[in-house]
Design a protein around this motif. Structure first.
Motif, mmCIF file in Angstrom:
data_model
loop_
_atom_site.group_PDB
_atom_site.id
_atom_site.type_symbol
_atom_site.label_atom_id
_atom_site.label_comp_id
_atom_site.label_asym_id
_atom_site.label_seq_id
_atom_site.Cartn_x
_atom_site.Cartn_y
_atom_site.Cartn_z
ATOM 1 N N TYR A 190 0.838 -1.161 -0.145
ATOM 2 C CA TYR A 190 0.003 -0.256 -0.524
ATOM 3 C C TYR A 190 0.828 1.252 0.258
ATOM 4 O O TYR A 190 0.900 2.446 -1.094
ATOM 5 C CB TYR A 190 -0.981 0.043 1.443
ATOM 6 N N ASP B 69 2.318 3.109 -3.346
ATOM 7 C CA ASP B 69 2.211 4.632 -3.797
ATOM 8 C C ASP B 69 2.310 3.914 -5.545
ATOM 9 O O ASP B 69 1.218 4.811 -6.288
ATOM 10 C CB ASP B 69 2.054 6.076 -3.158
ATOM 11 N N LYS C 157 -9.042 1.903 4.786
ATOM 12 C CA LYS C 157 -8.787 2.544 2.969
ATOM 13 C C LYS C 157 -10.011 2.171 2.358
ATOM 14 O O LYS C 157 -10.473 1.699 2.550
ATOM 15 C CB LYS C 157 -7.934 1.441 2.699
ATOM 16 N N ASN C 158 -9.083 3.996 1.311
ATOM 17 C CA ASN C 158 -10.177 3.740 0.251
ATOM 18 C C ASN C 158 -10.504 2.404 -0.476
ATOM 19 O O ASN C 158 -9.367 1.878 -1.268
ATOM 20 C CB ASN C 158 -10.097 5.000 -0.811
ATOM 21 N N ALA D 166 -8.502 4.956 -9.854
ATOM 22 C CA ALA D 166 -6.877 4.993 -9.100
ATOM 23 C C ALA D 166 -6.463 6.006 -9.631
ATOM 24 O O ALA D 166 -4.951 4.955 -9.375
ATOM 25 C CB ALA D 166 -6.934 3.472 -9.077
ATOM 26 N N ASP E 196 -5.242 9.301 -9.877
ATOM 27 C CA ASP E 196 -4.970 10.202 -8.615
ATOM 28 C C ASP E 196 -4.571 9.742 -6.506
ATOM 29 O O ASP E 196 -4.164 10.321 -6.507
ATOM 30 C CB ASP E 196 -5.769 11.531 -8.338
ATOM 31 N N LYS E 197 -5.456 8.971 -6.829
ATOM 32 C CA LYS E 197 -5.391 8.439 -5.483
ATOM 33 C C LYS E 197 -5.298 6.970 -5.114
ATOM 34 O O LYS E 197 -6.072 6.258 -6.601
ATOM 35 C CB LYS E 197 -6.719 8.961 -4.844
ATOM 36 N N ARG E 198 -4.623 6.424 -4.174
ATOM 37 C CA ARG E 198 -4.974 4.478 -3.398
ATOM 38 C C ARG E 198 -6.026 4.293 -3.236
ATOM 39 O O ARG E 198 -6.772 4.740 -2.662
ATOM 40 C CB ARG E 198 -3.990 4.661 -2.500
ATOM 41 N N LEU E 199 -6.159 3.333 -3.863
ATOM 42 C CA LEU E 199 -7.121 2.825 -4.197
ATOM 43 C C LEU E 199 -7.197 0.996 -4.327
ATOM 44 O O LEU E 199 -6.261 0.239 -5.172
ATOM 45 C CB LEU E 199 -8.523 2.915 -5.294
ATOM 46 N N SER F 82 -1.088 3.676 -12.645
ATOM 47 C CA SER F 82 -2.323 4.205 -11.812
ATOM 48 C C SER F 82 -1.313 3.785 -9.971
ATOM 49 O O SER F 82 -0.641 3.248 -9.854
ATOM 50 C CB SER F 82 -3.576 3.068 -11.768
ATOM 51 N N LYS F 83 -2.381 4.481 -8.887
ATOM 52 C CA LYS F 83 -2.377 4.071 -7.987
ATOM 53 C C LYS F 83 -3.236 2.803 -7.169
ATOM 54 O O LYS F 83 -3.945 3.012 -6.254
ATOM 55 C CB LYS F 83 -2.725 5.059 -6.877
#
Length: 463
Positions: A17, A20, A46-47, A95, A97-100, A132-133
């Motif tokens: 995780y 990133d 977490k998302n 995913a 721009d942000k962690r998924l 991606s993240k």
């Protein structure tokens, strides 16, 4: 429910995780071992999108579409995606721009309903998800499917995963943490009878004694484990009745191919595929003496403790248990035989303790290989057996493992030293390690204190 054990596995997931960047973790292991519980613990803060696949064909796509639409903020007004490629593209956008964390639990069910899904995921790993993240997790209980269709070189997904976790049953020390407050000897027996499977241990009542727990779990028609091994075989294998016969034979003393054939009536030449399937599922194990790769000395043992207990005691008395005589069966036939059952159970616990000693640099040096050994004593014309034979760079260790209430005495140590002469290892620098349930005689205790070549551990005091 409290979370026990799994510290290393959770740390591995957290490491992924924190990277990133795109990560792809495969989690697999036998049913009830705690895979879903581990994942839920990991994603609780977490998302994430968590989906448990089912044997419902095209409904999987519809149900997964609902979860993705919710994450996109579309609620009930979002589309049912026309295919998984489109759905996975939408997941990738989430995913960017942000962690998924995107979890597909029971992945084999999804793959059964869509033959090409692994190739679609391969394409996403190579393109849309690559930058991606996203942290993708595929999880499954079908050991053969996960190993052959996800992890093997023939799978479209080969080379795409960034980590894998095979979740195994708890060690005795994890079980002890979970059942804290119970008598340690009782914990050891429960651990061996349940195979350390997390779900089974969750049904143990810490407020009642060992006898009542085993009766409640195994020896009542309503018991959580009364039919569990049979149900697992029905889920995993075709012709479960054949496998039942084979496991029953092994659990009750038939360890060689010819003995299994004689007990089951299955020709010895036809046993291999059945035995291999049971080995693949980690229900049984194939053993050869230390230093051998194969040969006539090959034996089979029941590896899974729950299967071992069930096929040794429960299946034999199934009709009486259905007739509500389980408690009588336990008191008359099982309780007094538990020390024999624990012979193998304590051996596994002692091996875990030995591995711990090796990790903590508490052995004469780093051990690189170890297992049981049995072979010929040409002087007395009989077969000898050593419970644990280990080698390091320039030393050997010979071990004896005893689960019984009497003290381990000098005669037993002398037997170990004597039979070690026939083992196929360098004996110029030999050590002797003893694992006993209770205590050592005064003579042996003195040797352990004064002779560095003699090492001793008591379950009652040291485990």
């Amino acid at each position: 429910m409290n979370f026990f054990g799994r510290k290393n596995e959770l740390a591995e997931l957290e490491k992924s995780y924190r990277s990133d960047k795109f990560e792809f973790t495969v989690i697999y292991g036998r049913r009830r071992v705690g895979k879903t519980f581990l994942i839920q613990k990991y994603i609780e803060d977490k998302n994430s999108i968590y989906y448990m696949a089912s044997q419902t064909g095209g409904l999987n796509l519809e149900r997964l579409s609902i979860l993705v639409n919710e994450k996109l903020g579309l609620g009930n007004f979002g589309p049912v995606y026309k295919d998984y490629f489109s759905l996975f593209q939408a997941v990738g956008k989430l995913a960017q721009d942000k962690r998924l964390v995107f979890v597909i639990d029971e992945y084999p069910y999804l793959a059964e309903s869509n033959q090409g899904i692994s190739s679609v995921i391969q394409a996403m790993c190579d393109h849309d998800w690559k930058k991606s993240k996203l942290h993708l997790i595929l999880c499954g209980s079908s050991m053969s499917f996960m190993e052959k269709q996800v992890l093997s070189a023939k799978s479209p997904l080969y080379g795409r995963r960034t980590s894998q976790i095979q979740l195994r049953p708890f060690t005795f020390f994890e079980t002890k943490e979970m059942l804290e407050g119970m008598d340690k000897e009782d914990i050891a027996i429960i651990h061996s009878a349940t195979g350390g499977v997390a779900d089974y241990l969750s049904y143990v009542d810490k407020n009642i004694n060992l006898d009542d727990n085993l009766i409640n779990l195994f020896l009542k028609p309503s018991g959580r484990l009364f039919e569990e091994p049979i149900n697992l075989l029905n889920q995993e294998l075709k012709a479960p009745e054949v496998y039942n016969q084979i496991i029953y034979a092994i659990a009750n003393g038939a360890s060689k191919n010819i003995d299994i054939a004689n007990q089951t009536g299955i020709p010895s030449g036809s046993l291999s595929p059945y035995l291999n399937n049971l080995i693949e599922l980690e229900i049984i194990k194939k053993e050869v003496p230390y230093g051998k790769n194969s040969g006539r000395k090959t034996i089979y043992r029941v590896k899974d403790g729950c299967f071992r207990f069930y096929f040794k005691y429960v299946l034999r008395f199934q009709s009486q248990i259905v007739g509500m005589n389980g408690e009588k069966i336990y008191n008359e036939f099982i309780r007094e035989d538990l020390p024999n059952f624990m012979g193998e159970g304590f051996e596994e616990i002692a091996y875990e303790f030995f591995e711990k000693l090796n990790r903590e640099d508490k052995l004469p040096g780093l051990v690189h290989s170890y297992s049981r050994w049995w072979g010929n004593n040409p002087l007395e014309k009989r077969e000898e057996e050593i419970d644990l034979l280990a080698e390091g760079k320039d030393f050997s260790i010979f071990g004896e493992i005893k689960w019984r209430n009497k003290d381990f005495d000098m005669s037993e140590l002398e037997k170990l030293i004597n039979k070690s002469r026939f083992a196929p290892v360098n004996q110029s620098n030999s050590y002797y390690i003893i694992f006993t349930k209770q205590n050592f005689s005064s003579e042996v205790k003195k040797l352990i204190e004064t002779d560095k070549k003699i090492i001793g551990y008591s379950f009652a005091k040291d485990f």
